[in-house]
Design an enzyme around this catalytic site. Structure first.
Site, mmCIF file in Angstrom:
data_model
loop_
_atom_site.group_PDB
_atom_site.id
_atom_site.type_symbol
_atom_site.label_atom_id
_atom_site.label_comp_id
_atom_site.label_asym_id
_atom_site.label_seq_id
_atom_site.Cartn_x
_atom_site.Cartn_y
_atom_site.Cartn_z
ATOM 1 N N LYS A 121 32.368 41.488 45.615
ATOM 2 C CA LYS A 121 31.069 40.964 45.225
ATOM 3 C C LYS A 121 30.420 40.169 46.353
ATOM 4 O O LYS A 121 29.213 40.255 46.587
ATOM 5 C CB LYS A 121 31.223 40.106 43.965
ATOM 6 C CG LYS A 121 31.542 40.924 42.721
ATOM 7 C CD LYS A 121 32.003 40.072 41.557
ATOM 8 C CE LYS A 121 32.390 40.929 40.373
ATOM 9 N NZ LYS A 121 32.987 40.167 39.264
ATOM 10 N N ASP A 139 25.695 35.921 35.425
ATOM 11 C CA ASP A 139 26.664 36.867 34.865
ATOM 12 C C ASP A 139 26.493 37.029 33.362
ATOM 13 O O ASP A 139 27.159 37.840 32.730
ATOM 14 C CB ASP A 139 28.087 36.387 35.188
ATOM 15 C CG ASP A 139 29.119 37.511 35.127
ATOM 16 O OD1 ASP A 139 28.726 38.682 35.252
ATOM 17 O OD2 ASP A 139 30.313 37.203 34.945
ATOM 18 N N GLN A 175 34.890 34.050 37.946
ATOM 19 C CA GLN A 175 35.700 35.252 37.813
ATOM 20 C C GLN A 175 36.721 35.051 36.690
ATOM 21 O O GLN A 175 37.419 34.052 36.646
ATOM 22 C CB GLN A 175 36.434 35.552 39.128
ATOM 23 C CG GLN A 175 37.248 36.828 39.113
ATOM 24 C CD GLN A 175 36.402 38.077 38.910
ATOM 25 O OE1 GLN A 175 35.320 38.205 39.487
ATOM 26 N NE2 GLN A 175 36.884 38.993 38.085
#
Length: 287
Positions: A58, A125, A102
């Site tokens: 990413k 996200d 994450q």
């Protein structure tokens, strides 16, 4: 649709490339107008190899799109309170425009509490309750990236969802549940299936659109795919295997996503796009 016909593959890689190119152009404009590049902060607890790889990938994509990244690596012993403190600090940092935690973070971490420490305006996200509510009510906000990527793929292939029966297999808070809300917003009739669903095959056989998002290899049998259905495989299992029996489904579906090269690239593209949009919002630029 004849059973011998082969489904068209939905090219997530190609469509994601176009989204990222547009995001990169917008990032460059933001940098030129404000002197500030969009910045995504990635937070990783521990050193799980798969998570380390995902974060590295990413960050590399960010660099190619002209998005700065700041990485916060926390030890596996980090407590929920310590993680919340880190996320709260990033939420209050004006130089950070988007935050990605994450996950999974480890069994000792209260992930929901950690997610809620992310400011809604930086939740690129789409993991907070605020973002889920916005998706559910059709209000402005950031979508969960994988569901958002799925919807963009369906749009790219002109899939008319109005009145269609969409079956979502999986009910996670950041994939199954939100994608069902987004499908509902497009006037699909949505059925959620999960580990307690009785006779999954019978329900899948009635689906015009199948979204497989459960993390079990080849759970969805190809023989259960309704001829002419659209199949979105959001699963990824060892050996590049999805949640759908791809080879068998290929001869029955009208459209199908490959694994890899389908949903995955779209997820990252939406993340980058939303990071750039977050920067534009926070820097006072018109969308």
């Amino acid at each position: 649709m004849p059973a011998t016909q082969t489904a068209q593959l939905m090219d997530g890689t190609g469509h994601a490339r176009r989204i990222v190119e547009e995001a990169a152009a917008k990032a460059a404009e933001i940098s030129q107008r404000t002197g500030t590049a969009p910045c995504l902060a990635t937070v990783l607890v521990g050193d799980d190899p798969a998570s380390v790889t995902y974060v590295r990938m990413k960050r590399a994509r960010c660099a190619k799109a002209g998005i700065q990244s700041r990485h916060i690596a926390l030890p596996a012993t980090t407590t929920t309170a310590e993680l919340i403190d880190s996320l709260s600090a990033l939420s209050g940092d004006p130089e950070v425009h988007g935050i990605l935690l994450q996950h999974p973070c480890g069994p000792h971490i209260d992930e929901r509490a950690a997610f809620e420490a992310i400011a809604p305006g930086k939740d690129v996200d789409g993991v907070t309750m605020h973002s889920f509510a916005a998706m559910s009510f059709g209000l402005p906000g950031f979508v969960s990236c994988t569901p958002g990527g799925i919807m963009r793929l369906l749009e790219a292939y002109d899939v008319d969802l109005a009145g269609k029966h969409a079956v979502v297999v999986g009910r996670s808070a950041i994939l199954g549940k939100p994608v069902g809300m987004l499908l509902l917003a497009k006037d699909a009739t949505v059925t959620y299936c999960h580990s307690r669903t009785a006779d999954l095959s019978a329900i899948v056989r009635e689906a015009d659109v199948v979204v497989a998002a459960v993390g079990r290899p080849r759970l969805i049998r190809g023989v259960d795919i309704k001829p002419g259905a659209v199949v979105i495989d959001a699963g990824y299992n060892p050996g590049n295997v999805g949640d759908v029996d791809f080879d068998a489904a290929l001869t029955r579906a009208r459209l199908i996503t490959p694994v890899p090269g389908g949903v995955g690239p779209m997820t990252i593209a939406v993340l980058l796009e939303q990071t750039v949009d977050a920067a534009a919002n926070q820097l006072g630029l018109q969308q």
